[in-house]
Write an enzyme that holds these catalytic residues in place. Structure first.
Site, short mmCIF file in Angstrom:
data_model
loop_
_atom_site.label_atom_id
_atom_site.label_comp_id
_atom_site.label_asym_id
_atom_site.label_seq_id
_atom_site.Cartn_x
_atom_site.Cartn_y
_atom_site.Cartn_z
CE LYS A 1 7.20 4.24 -5.92
NZ LYS A 1 6.63 2.90 -6.14
CE1 TYR B 1 6.53 6.32 -3.12
CE2 TYR B 1 6.53 8.27 -4.52
CZ TYR B 1 5.98 7.07 -4.15
OH TYR B 1 4.87 6.59 -4.82
P1 NAP Z 1 -1.32 1.94 -0.60
O1 NAP Z 1 -2.81 2.02 -0.75
O2 NAP Z 1 -0.68 2.62 0.54
O3 NAP Z 1 -0.90 0.41 -0.63
C1 NAP Z 1 0.43 0.02 -0.47
C2 NAP Z 1 0.55 -1.48 -0.56
O4 NAP Z 1 1.92 -1.84 -0.31
C3 NAP Z 1 -0.31 -2.19 0.46
O5 NAP Z 1 -0.94 -3.30 -0.14
C4 NAP Z 1 0.70 -2.63 1.50
O6 NAP Z 1 0.27 -3.85 2.09
C5 NAP Z 1 1.95 -2.87 0.65
N1 NAP Z 1 3.16 -2.81 1.47
C6 NAP Z 1 3.62 -1.76 2.19
N2 NAP Z 1 4.74 -2.10 2.86
C7 NAP Z 1 4.99 -3.40 2.56
C8 NAP Z 1 5.99 -4.32 2.96
N3 NAP Z 1 6.97 -4.01 3.82
N4 NAP Z 1 5.94 -5.58 2.46
C9 NAP Z 1 4.94 -5.94 1.61
N5 NAP Z 1 3.98 -5.11 1.20
C10 NAP Z 1 3.99 -3.86 1.68
O7 NAP Z 1 -0.59 2.53 -1.90
P2 NAP Z 1 -1.09 2.69 -3.40
O8 NAP Z 1 -1.46 4.10 -3.58
O9 NAP Z 1 -2.00 1.60 -3.80
O10 NAP Z 1 0.32 2.53 -4.13
C11 NAP Z 1 0.72 1.37 -4.84
C12 NAP Z 1 2.00 1.70 -5.60
O11 NAP Z 1 1.76 2.78 -6.49
C13 NAP Z 1 3.15 2.13 -4.69
O12 NAP Z 1 4.34 1.61 -5.16
C14 NAP Z 1 3.12 3.64 -4.82
O13 NAP Z 1 4.38 4.19 -4.57
C15 NAP Z 1 2.72 3.79 -6.27
N6 NAP Z 1 2.14 5.09 -6.57
C16 NAP Z 1 1.01 5.54 -5.97
C17 NAP Z 1 0.51 6.79 -6.28
C18 NAP Z 1 -0.72 7.36 -5.66
O14 NAP Z 1 -1.04 8.55 -5.92
N7 NAP Z 1 -1.46 6.62 -4.87
C19 NAP Z 1 1.18 7.60 -7.23
C20 NAP Z 1 2.32 7.10 -7.83
C21 NAP Z 1 2.80 5.85 -7.50
P3 NAP Z 1 0.42 -4.24 3.64
O15 NAP Z 1 0.32 -2.98 4.44
O16 NAP Z 1 -0.70 -5.21 3.83
O17 NAP Z 1 1.76 -4.89 3.71
#
Ligand code: NAP
Length: 244
Positions: A156, A152
């Site tokens: 990133k 990851y």
């Molecule tokens: P999340 O709630 O798990 O949502 C992830 C999203 O990615 C979902 O809409 C999912 O949609 C989509 N996704 C996953 N696999 C996919 C694929 N193969 N093709 C197309 N879409 C896909 O995550 P989040 O927390 O909102 O995170 C969003 C972004 O922020 C990510 O890049 C994550 O790494 C980053 N981030 C999050 C955090 C945190 O603390 N939450 C911190 C730093 C960075 P489907 O399952 O419908 O495909």
């Protein structure tokens, strides 16, 4: 109302959902992309009910073919994509010494290659228009590292390198490319973390709380705006101060 169209990957929940809601609220046409097409359609209908132009498109970022097809469908509906938010991301955590090849490859494929192929789809239209905004959602761990997340973190950190290289390639076409690096945000992704880990992260966060998806969406909305037109190659930390 803006006549710009924004495509957000991973729009079915969490940060992506907050981004499309925020961008639609600001008057942009929005394309919602992810695998869960029913959820996307539900969200698109909700946004249309509030007077926004929204279109749901299925994409699986593991597949180059699926990415190409989704952009073709979006183009048919709305024409050129002016704003691309590469938000979709997954984790497959584990110590490096035991990490399976499939877990390494899958995370790199979705989080880094998927974003790059989406950029390749969106760029020609932006270059022709001489206007574009690309925002890549990285992570604080892409800047500071994190044990148990080599795949990851590599993806990133890769997004940050991609952001800076691309910003230099396409700046002369009036396209800005930036990254947002969220800290610890309340979404499905962090739901499953142990209470112990959450407490540890919070103790290291000066603001002593998790962030919200909406707080990341605010940063994205700013970076894609006209007002942010002189900001490129930047990594915007939205992390409660856990990394400075
Ligand atoms: P999340 O709630 O798990 O949502 C992830 C999203 O990615 C979902 O809409 C999912 O949609 C989509 N996704 C996953 N696999 C996919 C694929 N193969 N093709 C197309 N879409 C896909 O995550 P989040 O927390 O909102 O995170 C969003 C972004 O922020 C990510 O890049 C994550 O790494 C980053 N981030 C999050 C955090 C945190 O603390 N939450 C911190 C730093 C960075 P489907 O399952 O419908 O495909």
């Amino acid at each position: 109302m803006s006549n710009r169209t924004a495509l957000v990957t991973g729009a079915s929940r969490g940060i992506g959902e907050a981004c499309v809601k925020s961008l639609a609220g600001a008057g942009y046409r929005v394309v919602l992309a992810a695998r869960s097409v029913d959820k996307l359609q539900e969200l698109a209908s909700e946004l249309q009910g509030r007077g926004a132009e929204a279109f749901a498109v299925e994409v699986d970022l593991r597949s180059h073919e699926s990415i190409t097809a989704s952009f073709a469908k979006a183009a048919k509906e709305f024409g050129r994509i002016d704003i691309l938010v590469n938000n979709a991301g997954i984790t497959k955590d584990g110590l490096a010494v035991r990490m399976k090849q499939t877990d390494w490859e899958l995370v790199l494929q979705v989080n880094l290659s998927g974003a790059f192929y989406a950029i390749q789809q969106a760029l020609p239209g932006m270059m022709k228009e001489r206007w574009g905004r690309i925002v890549n959602i990285s992570s604080v761990v892409g800047e500071m590292g994190n044990p148990g997340q080599a795949n990851y973190v590599a993806a990133k950190a890769g997004l940050i390198g991609l952001t800076k290289s691309l910003a230099q390639e396409v700046g002369s076409r009036n396209i800005t490319v930036n990254a947002v690096a969220p800290g610890f945000i309340e979404t499905d992704m962090t739901h499953g973390l142990s209470e112990e880990l959450k407490q540890k992260m919070l103790s290291q966060t000066p603001l002593k709380r998790m962030g919200t998806a909406e707080e990341i969406a605010h940063a994205v909305k700013f970076l894609v705006s006209e007002e942010a037109g002189f900001i490129t190659g930047h990594v915007l930390d939205v992390n409660g101060g856990i990394y400075m």
